[in-house]
Design a protein around this motif. Structure first.
Motif, short mmCIF file in Angstrom:
data_model
loop_
_atom_site.label_atom_id
_atom_site.label_comp_id
_atom_site.label_asym_id
_atom_site.label_seq_id
_atom_site.Cartn_x
_atom_site.Cartn_y
_atom_site.Cartn_z
N ASN A 69 0.82 -1.21 0.00
CA ASN A 69 0.00 0.00 0.00
C ASN A 69 0.85 1.26 0.00
OD1 ASN A 69 -2.32 -1.53 0.03
ND2 ASN A 69 -2.70 -1.30 2.22
N ARG A 152 -7.82 2.46 -3.88
CA ARG A 152 -6.44 2.95 -3.89
C ARG A 152 -6.32 4.18 -4.79
NH1 ARG A 152 -3.14 -1.64 -5.14
NH2 ARG A 152 -2.73 -1.86 -2.90
N VAL A 227 -5.69 8.41 5.03
CA VAL A 227 -5.72 6.95 4.86
C VAL A 227 -6.67 6.30 5.86
CG1 VAL A 227 -3.45 6.79 3.80
CG2 VAL A 227 -3.61 6.78 6.29
N TYR A 232 -7.52 2.76 4.33
CA TYR A 232 -6.40 2.30 3.51
C TYR A 232 -5.20 2.17 4.45
CZ TYR A 232 -3.16 2.19 -0.49
OH TYR A 232 -2.21 1.83 -1.42
#
Length: 554
Positions: A69, A152, A227, A232
């Protein structure tokens, strides 16, 4: 003989005074540097004491996804911010079109909107239940073809829109300060304007571009709120979860150590890419008039600037204001004014403390600009490149250790049964703020200090003024502008700071940024809008001043 001994011993007093002053300034500089170095050392030392069970768990279940990530995020934001920043900088610096002067400073406005605020506004606008997809379903009956914002790509887009101004401002300054003579030189060699950009202007701007992209990537590594809003997982969210969900401070520390190493690698890579090259500019006098765009080219330039400015600032701000007015009557109560009061008190207190320490460090560097003091000043200002989650962990661990020792002492002496003495207080949060934002205050303070000439100090000394009197009557009045700028920048940064405040605040000390995090964690975008508007409005002040200052230099 006695007279000779007496005459040779007289100069020793000023020598001892100079040695003591030299020692005092070195000690002061290194004590200030320790505020930043100690948390970093605590975090990095955890690498030397690995716990096999923790590392086995991290390696098997956590690190692969975190690394993947993070790499995708850095690549996407790096490329996106570079493309947006350079193209907009070249457009507004080299060409003339309707609204160019306004776009020149307005395209820096996204810096005023924290990335975590932009994140929840983007989700609220473009998610399945948001107004855009709702309108599409009403018109065409189906919105499944719209790319998902919770992805993403959505995180990369949001951070790119929030961080491209770092590249834009530095690149625009590069294109303007080099002047347009670079294009003249390219034309004299038979190169077109496009070839001149790729083969002359862009290579000359490389130091600025590398600096801007590095700043954007460091902010990307340090980001927590964005995030977290997108769910994420990166190192910052993993550190927070290890501490507050798993209650494992050791795991948080070891994850933080990896993040510190990533930041150091990024900084070293930036230095390597820059190398030892030096670039000179042609100066303002050599600048040509920008090329006038007409017709469809002018319309295209205006649309490009409006599109980026709209997506990154104008549309999110309008949506925030709409949400805020819809819940203002419900939210504006004593509890909400408590959020505002604590945010203002914390920001003002941190700004005053950080500026005071920055002034002491700048004064020490001025009085004794030796290698030791300059090295201490350099190390003291490293904290701005370190993520807030790392500093929160690095400050809390030694504070918790010291707190436990003090509690044991108090109980041994029979003075009571306290559960905590230092941790859980504002002192922890303020120490982390000092380490994080000292660089923000030190740069304008030192710049203002350098404007005070040695002749002015000598003139004051000839009038019989001591060091304290010179500081009070000469330095402080002349430093007023620099100190005000430093205090304003720290004030706004503390107002926007989320991870340090969230992870180290005392119980009940919720601020505007904490309120935004709590509401966005529950998906209540409208409830998060009112505190977000206050943060954005506070952030507009330094951004507008910076943009106008850049325009004056252009």
């Amino acid at each position: 003989m006695s007279a000779e001994i007496q005459s040779t011993s007289l100069p020793m007093a000023p020598v001892r005074h100079a040695v003591r002053r030299h020692w005092d300034e070195n000690l002061l500089a290194w004590l200030i540097a320790a505020i930043t170095l100690l948390p970093l050392a605590v975090v990095l030392v955890s690498l030397l004491q690995p716990q096999t069970d923790i590392w086995a768990h991290l390696t098997a279940f956590v690190l692969p996804d975190l690394l993947l990530n993070t790499v995708w995020l850095l690549l996407g934001v790096g490329v996106g911010s570079l493309l947006l920043g350079v193209s907009l900088a070249w457009l507004t610096a080299i060409y003339d079109f309707p609204g160019r002067k306004h776009f020149g400073w307005a395209l820096a406005l996204p810096l005023a909107m924290p990335a975590y605020v932009l994140a929840f506004v983007q989700i609220g606008l473009y998610d399945f239940t948001g107004p855009l997809q709702t309108l599409i379903r009403e018109l065409w009956g189906d919105s499944r073809w719209v790319p998902a914002i919770r992805s993403r790509a959505g995180v990369i887009l949001t951070l790119t829109l929030a961080l491209y101004p770092y590249v834009y401002l530095l690149a625009r300054n590069a294109f303007q300060t080099q002047g347009r003579r670079a294009l003249e030189a390219a034309a004299s060699l038979g190169l077109s304007r496009r070839q001149g950009f790729w083969r002359v202007a862009l290579p000359m701007a490389r130091p600025w571009l590398v600096g801007g992209v590095t700043l954007a990537l460091m902010e990307c590594l340090a980001d927590f709120g964005t995030v977290a809003t997108f769910n994420y997982d990166t190192f910052t969210t993993a550190i927070y979860k290890a501490w507050f969900s798993l209650f494992n401070l050791t795991a948080a520390s070891q994850l933080a150590s990896l993040l510190v190493l990533a930041v150091l690698v990024l900084a070293l890579l930036e230095q390597h890419v820059r190398g030892d090259k030096r670039y000179t500019s042609a100066g303002r006098l050599s600048q040509m008039r920008p090329e006038r765009l007409r017709g469809w080219r002018a319309a295209l330039a205006v649309c490009a600037c409006l599109l980026v400015l709209g997506l990154a600032f104008l549309i999110p701000l309008v949506q925030l204001l709409w949400w805020a007015q819809s819940v203002a009557a419900e939210q504006l109560d004593l509890r909400y004014f408590g959020f505002i009061g604590r945010s203002l008190l914390l920001s003002a207190g941190a700004a005053g403390l950080v500026v005071l320490i920055a002034l002491a460090l700048a004064y020490a560097v001025r009085r004794k600009s030796g290698l030791g003091v300059r090295l201490a000043a350099r190390l003291a200002t490293l904290g701005y490149a370190v993520p807030g989650t790392v500093l929160a962990v690095g400050v809390f661990i030694p504070i918790a250790w010291l707190d436990n020792r003090l509690i044991e002492t108090v109980r041994t002496l029979g003075w009571g049964e306290p559960t905590q003495l230092i941790k859980g207080t504002l002192a922890v949060m303020l120490l982390a703020y000092i380490a994080r934002f000292l660089a923000v205050a030190f740069e304008p303070t030192q710049s203002a200090m350098q404007r005070i000439t040695a002749s002015q100090e000598e003139a004051a000394a000839s009038m019989g003024l001591g060091r304290r009197a010179v500081l009070r009557r000469i330095h402080l009045p002349m430093l007023r502008g620099g100190l005000f700028t430093a205090a304003l920048m720290v004030f706004v940064d503390v107002m926007k700071e989320m991870p340090i405040t969230l992870m180290t605040r005392p119980f009940g000390w919720d601020t505007l940024s904490v309120r935004v995090f709590e509401m966005t964690s529950e998906g209540q975008w409208e409830m998060a809008a009112l505190p977000a508007v206050a943060i954005v409005l506070a952030g507009l002040i330094p951004v507008i001043l910076l943009a106008l200052h850049t325009e004056k230099q252009a």
